[in-house]
Design an enzyme around this catalytic site. Sequence first.
Site, PDB file in Angstrom:
ATOM      1  N   CYS A 344      -1.983   2.617   1.413  1.00  0.00           N
ATOM      2  CA  CYS A 344      -2.005   3.819   2.594  1.00  0.00           C
ATOM      3  C   CYS A 344      -2.091   3.060   3.948  1.00  0.00           C
ATOM      4  O   CYS A 344      -1.335   3.277   4.752  1.00  0.00           O
ATOM      5  CB  CYS A 344      -3.110   4.982   2.111  1.00  0.00           C
ATOM      6  SG  CYS A 344      -4.496   4.414   1.153  1.00  0.00           S
ATOM      7  N   ARG A 373      -7.689  -5.048  -6.884  1.00  0.00           N
ATOM      8  CA  ARG A 373      -9.014  -4.374  -6.757  1.00  0.00           C
ATOM      9  C   ARG A 373     -10.158  -5.291  -7.412  1.00  0.00           C
ATOM     10  O   ARG A 373      -9.991  -5.622  -8.723  1.00  0.00           O
ATOM     11  CB  ARG A 373      -9.051  -2.945  -7.186  1.00  0.00           C
ATOM     12  CG  ARG A 373      -8.200  -2.226  -6.324  1.00  0.00           C
ATOM     13  CD  ARG A 373      -8.326  -0.789  -6.716  1.00  0.00           C
ATOM     14  NE  ARG A 373      -7.351   0.079  -6.280  1.00  0.00           N
ATOM     15  CZ  ARG A 373      -6.946   1.416  -6.331  1.00  0.00           C
ATOM     16  NH1 ARG A 373      -7.851   2.115  -7.140  1.00  0.00           N
ATOM     17  NH2 ARG A 373      -6.217   2.061  -5.562  1.00  0.00           N
ATOM     18  N   GLN A 391       1.164   0.344  -8.348  1.00  0.00           N
ATOM     19  CA  GLN A 391       1.138   1.923  -8.339  1.00  0.00           C
ATOM     20  C   GLN A 391       2.501   2.460  -8.070  1.00  0.00           C
ATOM     21  O   GLN A 391       3.343   1.960  -7.251  1.00  0.00           O
ATOM     22  CB  GLN A 391       0.292   2.499  -7.364  1.00  0.00           C
ATOM     23  CG  GLN A 391      -1.106   2.466  -7.834  1.00  0.00           C
ATOM     24  CD  GLN A 391      -2.252   3.129  -7.013  1.00  0.00           C
ATOM     25  OE1 GLN A 391      -2.033   3.236  -5.667  1.00  0.00           O
ATOM     26  NE2 GLN A 391      -3.325   3.739  -7.584  1.00  0.00           N
ATOM     27  N   ASP A 393       3.389   4.445  -5.705  1.00  0.00           N
ATOM     28  CA  ASP A 393       2.601   5.031  -4.670  1.00  0.00           C
ATOM     29  C   ASP A 393       3.474   5.718  -3.543  1.00  0.00           C
ATOM     30  O   ASP A 393       4.590   4.787  -3.124  1.00  0.00           O
ATOM     31  CB  ASP A 393       1.714   3.718  -3.982  1.00  0.00           C
ATOM     32  CG  ASP A 393       0.567   4.443  -3.406  1.00  0.00           C
ATOM     33  OD1 ASP A 393       0.274   5.701  -3.670  1.00  0.00           O
ATOM     34  OD2 ASP A 393      -0.418   3.642  -2.880  1.00  0.00           O
ATOM     35  N   HIS A 395       3.367   8.143   0.400  1.00  0.00           N
ATOM     36  CA  HIS A 395       2.617   8.779   1.273  1.00  0.00           C
ATOM     37  C   HIS A 395       3.572   9.636   2.049  1.00  0.00           C
ATOM     38  O   HIS A 395       4.574   9.125   2.643  1.00  0.00           O
ATOM     39  CB  HIS A 395       2.015   7.685   2.260  1.00  0.00           C
ATOM     40  CG  HIS A 395       1.106   6.676   1.578  1.00  0.00           C
ATOM     41  ND1 HIS A 395       0.901   5.776   0.932  1.00  0.00           N
ATOM     42  CD2 HIS A 395      -0.377   7.241   0.957  1.00  0.00           C
ATOM     43  CE1 HIS A 395      -0.025   5.405   0.068  1.00  0.00           C
ATOM     44  NE2 HIS A 395      -0.916   6.168   0.305  1.00  0.00           N
ATOM     45  N   LYS A 474      -8.136  17.016  -3.786  1.00  0.00           N
ATOM     46  CA  LYS A 474      -7.151  16.379  -4.387  1.00  0.00           C
ATOM     47  C   LYS A 474      -6.708  16.894  -5.808  1.00  0.00           C
ATOM     48  O   LYS A 474      -7.759  17.740  -6.369  1.00  0.00           O
ATOM     49  CB  LYS A 474      -7.232  14.705  -4.727  1.00  0.00           C
ATOM     50  CG  LYS A 474      -8.842  14.658  -5.356  1.00  0.00           C
ATOM     51  CD  LYS A 474      -8.997  13.273  -5.535  1.00  0.00           C
ATOM     52  CE  LYS A 474     -10.213  12.882  -6.097  1.00  0.00           C
ATOM     53  NZ  LYS A 474     -10.319  11.658  -6.902  1.00  0.00           N
ATOM     54  N   HIS A 520      -1.380  11.838   0.064  1.00  0.00           N
ATOM     55  CA  HIS A 520      -1.249  10.538  -0.970  1.00  0.00           C
ATOM     56  C   HIS A 520      -0.776  10.827  -2.405  1.00  0.00           C
ATOM     57  O   HIS A 520      -1.431  11.909  -2.833  1.00  0.00           O
ATOM     58  CB  HIS A 520      -2.626   9.632  -1.145  1.00  0.00           C
ATOM     59  CG  HIS A 520      -3.562   9.492   0.164  1.00  0.00           C
ATOM     60  ND1 HIS A 520      -3.621   7.993   0.625  1.00  0.00           N
ATOM     61  CD2 HIS A 520      -3.736  10.125   1.275  1.00  0.00           C
ATOM     62  CE1 HIS A 520      -4.266   8.025   1.519  1.00  0.00           C
ATOM     63  NE2 HIS A 520      -4.341   9.258   2.040  1.00  0.00           N
TER      64      HIS A 520
END
Length: 652
Positions: A344, A373, A391, A393, A395, A474, A520
Amino acid sequence: MAFTLPNGAALTLPPHATGADAAAAIGAGLARAALAVKVDGITLDLARELPTDGERRIEIITEKSGAEALELIRHDTAHVLATAMLELHPGVKISIGPAIENGFYYDFDFPDGVSLSDADFPAIEARMREHVRADERFVREDVSVEAALERFRAEQQPYKVELIEDLVRNAPVDAPVTSVSLYTNGPFTDLCRGPHAPSTKRIKAFKLQSVAGAYWRGDSARKMLTRVYGTAFLSQAELEEHLERLERARANDHRRLGPQLGMFQFSEVSPGAAFWMPGGTAVFNELVRLSREMGAARGYLEVKTPQVFDSHLWKTSGHWDKYRENMFVTEYEEREMALKPMNCPGHCQLYAMAPHSYRDLPLRLWEPGLLHRREASGTLHGLLRVRHFAQDDSHIFCTEEQIQAEVAGVLAFAADTYGLFGLDVHYELSTRPEVRIGSDELWDRSEAALAAALDSLGLPYVVNAGDGAFYGPKIDIHMTDSLGRSWQLGTCQLDYNFPERFDLTYIGADNAEHRPVMLHRALMGSYERFIGILLEHFSGELPLWLAPRQVTVLPISERHAAYAAEVLQRLAASGLRADVDSRDEKVGRKVRDAELAKVPYMLVVGDREAAERQVGVRVHGGGDLGAESLDGFIERVLARVRERDLLREGTA
RNA sequence: GCCGACGUAGCUCAGCUGGUAGAGCACUUCACUCGUAAUGAAGGGGUCGGGGGUUCGAGUCCCCCCGUCGGCUCCA
């Protein structure tokens, strides 16, 4: 006293009748089989006097009552476990012991220097069996809070004392707690809400399964207790069946299947990071390709952002404060840098690199980004929990008015994705946590938007009150693994915070600057976890389009090597993942190995096939389909790959 | 990170109370040239997770570390 039975019949009982009286009044057989009684939906001990208020619908719970009966006897077994433990380890402190989904547990605090292992189970089980055989009655007793406290203080059971004190403290003002219930079976008395079966003999089969640590009250700042897990059933046969089911599930564990199928392996040199072999890499790439294709068709724009960022970026995003202990931090030329744990901030940075008009929104950026991570060592779990993953992923930057439509779009995209794999997922809506930013009015709108999006698609969901992110509510999408553990795959989070922190803007129709809202979202979650879940879901038999190896050519003897090579060349040229088993082995052996490797298609080639330019087609799990022209085969298989056909041929 | 268990050949596992490692599969070679779930024979392969210690002697006993597994906390 008048009651209504489940079949609608009326039952009249004398005053002060108990559940046992009710069962006896219905029939002697029922009285013998009865475990408890349910009045107006509330389960009570058979020995308790029946309530006289309410609608008085009454139902006798017996061994045939399924889940409710199991829950009862599992809870009973937990008490028997504590009974045995106190006898074998007199100094042990007991805490709580509930029935859970597939069994029960009891948490103990052993004196310093004493530890328990599964080697101790036989002795404990033997002692438990004695109590079951002795047919000890569960006797309920309501006592005053003072009496209960005095009792457990005298017995030096501090956890029980704490539980009672909290019960009193947390009671609502208009309903103060003045008494608690105790249950006694044989020599053991426990603080317990109940209900219980009449006696220990109703436990027909049980087994202790594992020992584990568990924090008192689930709080990592508190003491770690020793938890013993076990299960109980209403017959030995059911217990054995359950244990066999667990054994079979273990065969579907992706940690076993992955290396077996040549997909991935782990190594001590990089804990929590997979080494992807060619087969697994092929699967990984197919999934990335899938999300890329599906995203492109839905207006997502692919971007690429850096792996390592200056700590300034992480300070702006808030990660430096909130997430730093989970980040790999490094330093060079006296600059503090960190590997990205999320995409992000990079995407926000990218958004800010150009001016935006309201006409450009929604802007859907997508990146199959590599993330690192620093997960605690104890949390690693095969591909389902790793330190290095990617991911799917995205946005989405949009206006407030666009939120609901965008969320609905994300959920529809999610449903399309999961549908492609036949995955059975469940949705959770996490709402405002205690610690949060933004006005209540903003939260009202955000939560309503997410709920409206779920409703508009008719998706059932559970609400996790207070579980939202500090910046917004979320929707999380979960799926269970082969052993019934639930894992989060997708997520869709509403965020007003990052646009603020990164000072993101767009120019509205009014020619003024406005703040966009950010969404997200990830659907597969991480490709790593998704592959782990898929492997378990398909028991290693991935659909043709995903299979690490789609076709294997099996020449009958060395004489057919040249034709086999030609077939392989044709397969590879058409984009199929194929190989030749050129070992000096009999076909039977090659077939066996290919079957065990779960390869969707096996092509047997010998004199006949070489002469006719054919292939002998065999499908995994489906047997010999007979000979077919090579061209025809390739065309047919390619069509199935293109359609991303879920089922394997011959197994529909 | 915390609690407990485990860690022997590429894989699955033997190795009793301490006396310097073994099987099956896999791999290599040879023979067989084979038609849909294991052809036969021979051979190569191990710092017993790593490091200390006890002992005449440690895969076996003790300590520390690493990793894995089952949970807890945390999470995609």
